[in-house]
Write a protein that holds these residues in place. Structure first.
Motif, PDB file in Angstrom:
ATOM      1  N   VAL A   9       6.251  -0.168 -11.884  1.00 14.31           N
ATOM      2  CA  VAL A   9       7.373  -0.208 -10.939  1.00 14.31           C
ATOM      3  C   VAL A   9       7.755   1.191 -10.470  1.00 14.31           C
ATOM      4  N   THR A  10       7.533   2.208 -11.309  1.00 19.70           N
ATOM      5  CA  THR A  10       8.007   3.551 -10.976  1.00 19.70           C
ATOM      6  C   THR A  10       7.372   4.117  -9.707  1.00 19.70           C
ATOM      7  N   LEU A  11       6.122   3.760  -9.425  1.00 17.68           N
ATOM      8  CA  LEU A  11       5.447   4.351  -8.265  1.00 17.68           C
ATOM      9  C   LEU A  11       5.044   3.323  -7.211  1.00 17.68           C
ATOM     10  N   VAL A  12       5.616   2.127  -7.277  1.00 11.44           N
ATOM     11  CA  VAL A  12       5.271   1.094  -6.296  1.00 11.44           C
ATOM     12  C   VAL A  12       5.612   1.536  -4.879  1.00 11.44           C
ATOM     13  N   SER A  13       6.782   2.149  -4.683  1.00 14.08           N
ATOM     14  CA  SER A  13       7.185   2.538  -3.327  1.00 14.08           C
ATOM     15  C   SER A  13       6.339   3.675  -2.766  1.00 14.08           C
ATOM     16  N   LEU A  14       5.694   4.453  -3.650  1.00 12.47           N
ATOM     17  CA  LEU A  14       4.889   5.584  -3.184  1.00 12.47           C
ATOM     18  C   LEU A  14       3.449   5.183  -2.880  1.00 12.47           C
ATOM     19  N   VAL A  15       2.780   4.522  -3.822  1.00 15.96           N
ATOM     20  CA  VAL A  15       1.368   4.181  -3.624  1.00 15.96           C
ATOM     21  C   VAL A  15       1.138   2.700  -3.390  1.00 15.96           C
ATOM     22  N   GLY A  16       2.149   1.854  -3.613  1.00 14.21           N
ATOM     23  CA  GLY A  16       2.020   0.442  -3.319  1.00 14.21           C
ATOM     24  C   GLY A  16       1.568  -0.392  -4.506  1.00 14.21           C
ATOM     25  N   PHE A  72       0.801  -1.226   0.000  1.00 20.44           N
ATOM     26  CA  PHE A  72       0.000   0.000   0.000  1.00 20.44           C
ATOM     27  C   PHE A  72       0.832   1.273   0.000  1.00 20.44           C
ATOM     28  N   GLY A  73       2.154   1.152  -0.105  1.00 19.09           N
ATOM     29  CA  GLY A  73       3.012   2.318  -0.230  1.00 19.09           C
ATOM     30  C   GLY A  73       3.456   2.888   1.099  1.00 19.09           C
ATOM     31  N   ASP A  74       4.626   3.499   1.079  1.00 24.22           N
ATOM     32  CA  ASP A  74       5.181   4.148   2.267  1.00 24.22           C
ATOM     33  C   ASP A  74       6.220   5.152   1.788  1.00 24.22           C
ATOM     34  N   ILE A  75       5.985   6.436   2.047  1.00 24.58           N
ATOM     35  CA  ILE A  75       6.903   7.457   1.541  1.00 24.58           C
ATOM     36  C   ILE A  75       8.287   7.340   2.172  1.00 24.58           C
ATOM     37  N   LEU A  76       8.387   6.644   3.308  1.00 23.28           N
ATOM     38  CA  LEU A  76       9.696   6.443   3.922  1.00 23.28           C
ATOM     39  C   LEU A  76      10.550   5.459   3.118  1.00 23.28           C
ATOM     40  N   LEU A  77       9.904   4.692   2.221  1.00 25.60           N
ATOM     41  CA  LEU A  77      10.642   3.756   1.381  1.00 25.60           C
ATOM     42  C   LEU A  77      11.322   4.448   0.204  1.00 25.60           C
ATOM     43  N   VAL A  78      10.882   5.651  -0.113  1.00 23.54           N
ATOM     44  CA  VAL A  78      11.402   6.355  -1.289  1.00 23.54           C
ATOM     45  C   VAL A  78      12.793   6.886  -0.988  1.00 23.54           C
ATOM     46  N   THR A  79      13.764   6.463  -1.781  1.00 22.32           N
ATOM     47  CA  THR A  79      15.148   6.895  -1.599  1.00 22.32           C
ATOM     48  C   THR A  79      15.638   7.591  -2.868  1.00 22.32           C
ATOM     49  N   ALA A  80      16.846   8.145  -2.778  1.00 24.53           N
ATOM     50  CA  ALA A  80      17.433   8.802  -3.947  1.00 24.53           C
ATOM     51  C   ALA A  80      17.642   7.813  -5.090  1.00 24.53           C
ATOM     52  N   SER A  81      17.993   6.565  -4.754  1.00 24.83           N
ATOM     53  CA  SER A  81      18.174   5.560  -5.808  1.00 24.83           C
ATOM     54  C   SER A  81      16.871   5.253  -6.511  1.00 24.83           C
ATOM     55  N   ASP A  82      15.745   5.325  -5.781  1.00 25.89           N
ATOM     56  CA  ASP A  82      14.433   5.142  -6.417  1.00 25.89           C
ATOM     57  C   ASP A  82      14.185   6.223  -7.462  1.00 25.89           C
ATOM     58  N   LEU A  83      14.617   7.447  -7.166  1.00 26.82           N
ATOM     59  CA  LEU A  83      14.434   8.552  -8.104  1.00 26.82           C
ATOM     60  C   LEU A  83      15.232   8.317  -9.382  1.00 26.82           C
ATOM     61  N   TRP A  84      16.468   7.827  -9.230  1.00 23.45           N
ATOM     62  CA  TRP A  84      17.288   7.543 -10.400  1.00 23.45           C
ATOM     63  C   TRP A  84      16.696   6.415 -11.229  1.00 23.45           C
ATOM     64  N   ILE A  85      16.227   5.370 -10.562  1.00 27.83           N
ATOM     65  CA  ILE A  85      15.612   4.250 -11.283  1.00 27.83           C
ATOM     66  C   ILE A  85      14.358   4.714 -12.008  1.00 27.83           C
ATOM     67  N   ALA A  86      13.508   5.475 -11.312  1.00 28.85           N
ATOM     68  CA  ALA A  86      12.273   5.967 -11.924  1.00 28.85           C
ATOM     69  C   ALA A  86      12.566   6.895 -13.097  1.00 28.85           C
ATOM     70  N   SER A  87      13.592   7.737 -12.966  1.00 25.19           N
ATOM     71  CA  SER A  87      13.956   8.649 -14.053  1.00 25.19           C
ATOM     72  C   SER A  87      14.424   7.876 -15.284  1.00 25.19           C
ATOM     73  N   GLY A  88      15.266   6.862 -15.050  1.00 27.93           N
ATOM     74  CA  GLY A  88      15.754   6.056 -16.164  1.00 27.93           C
ATOM     75  C   GLY A  88      14.645   5.271 -16.839  1.00 27.93           C
ATOM     76  N   VAL A  89      13.800   4.656 -16.028  1.00 25.27           N
ATOM     77  CA  VAL A  89      12.680   3.891 -16.575  1.00 25.27           C
ATOM     78  C   VAL A  89      11.707   4.809 -17.310  1.00 25.27           C
ATOM     79  N   GLY A  90      11.425   5.973 -16.715  1.00 24.92           N
ATOM     80  CA  GLY A  90      10.515   6.927 -17.354  1.00 24.92           C
ATOM     81  C   GLY A  90      11.040   7.414 -18.689  1.00 24.92           C
ATOM     82  N   ALA A  91      12.339   7.723 -18.751  1.00 24.39           N
ATOM     83  CA  ALA A  91      12.940   8.175 -20.005  1.00 24.39           C
ATOM     84  C   ALA A  91      12.870   7.085 -21.071  1.00 24.39           C
ATOM     85  N   LEU A  92      13.107   5.833 -20.662  1.00 21.08           N
ATOM     86  CA  LEU A  92      13.022   4.709 -21.605  1.00 21.08           C
ATOM     87  C   LEU A  92      11.605   4.552 -22.147  1.00 21.08           C
ATOM     88  N   ILE A  93      10.615   4.658 -21.269  1.00 19.76           N
ATOM     89  CA  ILE A  93       9.214   4.517 -21.692  1.00 19.76           C
ATOM     90  C   ILE A  93       8.831   5.611 -22.674  1.00 19.76           C
TER      91      ILE A  93
END
Length: 291
Positions: free
Chosen positions: A209-216, A144-165
């Motif tokens: 995968v990009t928003l799993v850590s935020l909303v679950g 169900f998500g937890d904002i405490l799970l969001v780290t800087a590495s998550d941002l890099w992964i999401a940015s890379g995945v988003g750019a690829l999409i």
């Protein structure tokens, strides 16, 4: 109305102040992740809704827990520190998308039963590996998500995945649009409809995968489908629907995060509930107004 306006202004003011607080970096990370993820989520969600494959997207999303569980276990027990949980989620989502795509295109058995089996198998694998991981791991945070799970590495992964999409959509958007509306006609015109359909499922896997850590895991599918569904009520073209979907997703993430912080509520459910309320209101307005 004035009371609601004052309350809303107060909530947003407190939220902006919190974003500037140096001790609340996790809040800024969560907002950045939400805004970054809104672009692929709104874009791919538009095609998912147009193609009517939300149930396939839900199966892919729930399979993600298997990859997260395996990654957490490998990090703690096998010492694979490089295996980030989101990388495990990404591998699991791509695998599930490939299997589901093959099943839906090739299998002669009941498609819904096989997809349901993949859905629950992924979750079962994840829960089993999490239970064997040393220390305390709360599966609810991933479900169900937890904002405490969001780290800087998550941002890099999401940015890379988003750019690829975005790059893939720019390259093959015409073929994807053709397959979404009439796969048989697209195949007659020379489009490899099966390949494009599989590509759409893989894009869906990357997107969830990009928003799993935020909303679950459980709620990300709602954020994938609700904004495009709202956008479809007024959009006159698929392009308008896509743009509006991205804007709606960004707005829901921003406002939902602000409300959850001000009212001390879980972030994921707050974002989804806000999107659901807007969807119900938009449908009600459309029914009353007629157009």
């Amino acid at each position: 109305m004035s009371i609601l306006t004052v309350m809303g202004g107060t909530i947003m003011t407190d939220f902006f102040r919190a974003l500037l607080d140096p001790d609340l970096g996790f809040l800024r990370n969560a907002l950045l992740l939400g805004l970054i993820g809104s672009i692929p989520l709104g874009a791919v969600g538009t095609f998912v809704v147009a193609r009517r494959i939300s149930y396939l997207a839900a199966a892919i999303a729930h399979s993600v827990l298997g990859g997260i569980g395996v990654a957490l276990y490998a990090r703690e027990v096998l010492g694979w520190s490089w295996l980030h949980p989101m990388l495990g989620a990404l591998l699991a989502a791509l695998t599930a998308a490939g299997v589901i795509g093959w099943v839906s295109l090739r299998s002669k058995q009941r498609e819904d039963a096989i997809i349901g089996a993949i859905w629950v198998t992924g979750m079962a694998i994840g829960l089993l590996f999490i239970s064997r991981t040393p220390g305390y791991v709360d599966p609810m945070a991933y479900l169900f998500g937890d904002i405490l799970l969001v780290t800087a590495s998550d941002l890099w992964i999401a940015s890379g995945v988003g750019a690829l999409i975005v790059a893939i959509l720019l390259l093959w958007h015409r073929q994807i649009v053709a397959v979404c509306f009439d796969a048989e006609f697209a195949a007659i015109r020379g489009v490899h409809a099966d390949r494009i359909y599989l590509l759409l499922l893989l894009l869906t896997a990357l997107t969830v995968v990009t928003l799993v850590s935020l909303v679950g895991i459980v709620l990300v599918i709602a954020l994938l489908t609700l904004p495009p569904a709202i956008a479809s009520l007024r959009a006159r073209s698929l392009g308008q629907m896509l743009i509006h979907s991205i804007l709606f997703t960004s707005c829901f993430v921003f406002c939902g995060l602000g409300l959850s912080y001000a009212l001390n509520l879980p972030t994921g459910p707050t974002i989804i509930l806000l999107a659901a309320l807007v969807y119900l209101l938009a449908n009600a307005v459309k029914r009353v107004c007629g157009n």
